[in-house]
Design an enzyme around this catalytic site. Structure first.
Site, mmCIF file in Angstrom:
data_model
loop_
_atom_site.group_PDB
_atom_site.id
_atom_site.type_symbol
_atom_site.label_atom_id
_atom_site.label_comp_id
_atom_site.label_asym_id
_atom_site.label_seq_id
_atom_site.Cartn_x
_atom_site.Cartn_y
_atom_site.Cartn_z
ATOM 1 N N CYS A 385 62.449 -41.181 16.063
ATOM 2 C CA CYS A 385 62.736 -42.426 16.777
ATOM 3 C C CYS A 385 64.219 -42.495 17.172
ATOM 4 O O CYS A 385 64.627 -41.774 18.068
ATOM 5 C CB CYS A 385 62.272 -43.623 15.960
ATOM 6 N N MET A 388 65.579 -39.100 17.466
ATOM 7 C CA MET A 388 65.248 -38.395 18.705
ATOM 8 C C MET A 388 66.169 -38.876 19.830
ATOM 9 O O MET A 388 66.703 -38.088 20.612
ATOM 10 C CB MET A 388 63.776 -38.669 19.056
ATOM 11 N N HIS A 511 56.643 -42.158 14.834
ATOM 12 C CA HIS A 511 56.925 -42.005 13.401
ATOM 13 C C HIS A 511 55.811 -41.198 12.726
ATOM 14 O O HIS A 511 54.841 -41.786 12.242
ATOM 15 C CB HIS A 511 57.015 -43.375 12.734
ATOM 16 N N GLU A 513 55.802 -39.932 9.936
ATOM 17 C CA GLU A 513 55.753 -40.222 8.492
ATOM 18 C C GLU A 513 54.710 -41.271 8.118
ATOM 19 O O GLU A 513 54.238 -41.300 6.988
ATOM 20 C CB GLU A 513 57.146 -40.639 7.987
HETATM 21 N N1 GLN Z 1 66.538 -48.664 17.891
HETATM 22 C C1 GLN Z 1 65.677 -47.744 18.586
HETATM 23 C C2 GLN Z 1 64.697 -48.471 19.502
HETATM 24 O O1 GLN Z 1 64.429 -49.638 19.321
HETATM 25 C C3 GLN Z 1 64.950 -46.849 17.611
HETATM 26 C C4 GLN Z 1 63.993 -47.577 16.725
HETATM 27 C C5 GLN Z 1 63.570 -46.779 15.533
HETATM 28 O O2 GLN Z 1 64.229 -45.826 15.131
HETATM 29 N N2 GLN Z 1 62.482 -47.195 14.892
HETATM 30 O O3 GLN Z 1 64.165 -47.877 20.393
#
Ligand code: GLN
Length: 538
Positions: A385, A388, A511, A513
């Site tokens: 997330c 990335m 995610h 996980e």
């Molecule tokens: N802050 C980022 C977004 O909202 C990543 C969110 C996250 O890592 N769950 O896109």
């Protein structure tokens, strides 16, 4: 309505963090292994509607179900132990209960009556205890009550359980009270007094505990079991020892040795369906306890001080480690501590890095620097997330030469917004439950690393984000060596990036996980751990 299930309530006494979630999941595992259809739900007494708006320091990781509900992290344990998929029905909070009742009141549904905790709030709790049976036909429903008996905010739940047990009649429900037996080293003794008091506290509310599970660091003697039984109104075989275990995955086996499942079935008047089959589970625990190698993986995040913040990631490493017969030693690295001076020292000691999900600006430069190191040193890298998104920013800054590349989450006015707000988020103002949440499809590119990992074209993964890779930059990134190997088949949103010239470099917008279980360890984690073992062997 389906057939009538039996209900088990799990309460906690003396202290928080005793592991009600693990005890609930372990009991459910034992019952499942005997052929019963079981589910678990969590009732949290806090007033937030869900933990989505909570800082991880408050309540640990926010777990996300397939239907896009932000929930308590215990639901992750339920899924990992049982290989079931939970939904919004598996997690209720005081906030949700009051919201339902207040909405009804505004509609005039109470016909002029005064709306009160008893019966309106307790009725809503009772309705929700049974609601899950309308989703599937369960034999047994376990309800874990969050918090500790005696907390003011827990009272309506305990009262609802009292009424509910009365409503459904004898032998159809039971209460397991999880408590702590502190060991006083000066006296060389385990103490039962706090347990006696917490059981009494429960009884003051009209609820008797049928089974007492005692968390303890030392084995409980026969005499002590008799004493607890005498003071707490239970038979001696209903005093169950829950001794500290090496891993949470041993707890089902320990509970089986203590005959928790037998006592439960007996009290609920249920005949055994079949003999327990826990062979796969035992093999897994065996592998955990006998690793052939140890590897170090750096977990780079900003909440690393608190273990629970990245619960599902840590458990995914346990599952993937077992498949690879390796112990994965996760090294917590605070992203704010990574800088030009410290980086070599920190990252030369690990065999791979995972850059964690997150929100906001704090610590992102440390994450970007770590990703640069991993990219340039062929160190296996997994970004999840935000991890990335940071990989895309790093590549844009250092390979595409766009020095000011950023996410509009961190810098609204950046000239190179390589990560930007998703279109459907533009007008979103409310914070709770408004991200792109839950399961979405992802189509994989043939001949990519992602494809070789999943071995199929189309996968479904869970999400929790507002920002995405800005499509405008995709072609440039691709040209210079960062390809998008997974995209949403409908919208084209980039779900996976990778660098084919690197030995193992993947960033995922979703995610993984949240979907790793003991039975089905997540293939991305399995492959990542295997790449780290290779790195370690070099
Ligand atoms: N802050 C980022 C977004 O909202 C990543 C969110 C996250 O890592 N769950 O896109």
């Amino acid at each position: 309505m389906n057939k009538t299930p039996k209900y088990i309530f799990v309460t906690g006494g003396v202290s928080s963090s005793l592991g009600k979630g693990i005890i609930s999941a372990s009991l459910a595992k034992l019952l499942q292994s005997k052929g019963f259809k079981v589910t678990i739900q969590k009732f949290d007494p806090y007033i937030n509607i869900d933990p989505g708006t909570l800082n991880p320091y408050e309540h640990g990781e926010c777990y996300v179900t397939k239907d896009g509900t932000e929930t308590d992290l215990d639901l992750g344990h339920y899924e990992r132990f049982l290989s079931i998929k939970t939904t919004k029905t598996n997690n209720t909070t005081t906030g949700k209960i009051y919201q339902t009742i207040i909405n009804k009141e505004r509609k005039g549904d109470f016909l002029g009556k005064t709306v009160q905790v008893i019966p309106h709030i307790t009725n809503e709790i009772k309705r929700r205890i049974q609601l899950i049976q309308s989703e599937d036909s369960y034999d047994i429903i376990i309800t874990e009550l969050g918090g500790t008996v005696g907390d003011i905010e827990s009272y309506p739940f305990i009262e609802a359980v009292r009424q509910f047990r009365w409503d459904i009649g004898e032998n159809n429900s039971l209460v397991i009270h999880l408590t702590l037996l502190p060991y006083l080293s000066a006296a060389g003794e385990l103490k039962t007094k706090p347990t006696q008091h917490s059981v009494k506290k429960l009884m003051e509310s009209g609820v008797n505990a049928d089974i007492i599970v005692c968390r303890t660091e030392k084995s409980i003697s026969d005499d002590l079991r008799s004493k607890i039984a005498l003071f707490c109104n239970v038979d001696k075989n209903s005093v169950i020892e829950s001794i500290d275990a090496k891993t949470i995955y041993e707890v089902p086996l320990l509970m089986q040795a203590e005959k928790l499942d037998k006592v439960v079935l007996n009290k609920l008047n249920i005949k055994n369906k079949k003999k327990s089959d826990l062979n796969d589970w035992k093999n897994f625990v065996d592998k955990l306890n006998n690793p052939k190698t140890t590897i170090n993986i750096g977990l780079i995040g900003k909440y690393v001080e608190l273990q629970d913040s990245y619960k599902s990631i840590l458990e995914s490493f346990v599952h993937a480690g077992a498949v690879n017969e390796a112990k994965v030693n996760v090294v917590p690295i605070h992203s704010e501590e990574v800088n030009d001076k410290t980086i070599n020292n920190i990252l030369s000691k690990v065999d791979g890095i995972l850059v964690a999900p997150g929100f906001g600006e704090r610590g992102i430069e440390g994450k970007i620097l770590s990703i640069k190191y991993a990219r340039e040193n062929n160190l296996p890298f997994l970004g999840i997330c935000l991890g990335m998104q940071m990989a895309v920013i790093e590549f844009a800054r250092n390979v595409l030469g766009l020095k000011d590349a950023n996410s509009t989450e961190m810098s609204k006015s950046t000239k190179n917004p390589v990560i930007s707000l998703m279109n459907d988020q533009l007008n979103v103002e409310e914070k709770g439950g408004t991200m792109r949440l839950g399961s979405w499809k992802c189509k994989l590119k043939k001949n990519s690393l992602a494809y070789s990992i999943y071995k199929k074209d189309l996968v479904s993964e869970r999400h929790r984000h507002r920002y995405e890779l800005n499509f405008k930059y995709n072609e440039k990134l691709n040209k210079l060596g960062m390809i998008s190997s997974g995209t949403n088949p409908k919208t084209g949103l980039v779900e996976i990036v990778e660098i084919p010239s690197h030995s193992w470099f993947i960033g995922v917008q979703f995610h993984p996980e949240y979907q790793s279980t003991v039975k089905n360890p997540h293939p991305i984690f399995v492959s990542f751990v295997s790449a780290c073992i290779k790195k370690n062997n070099q």
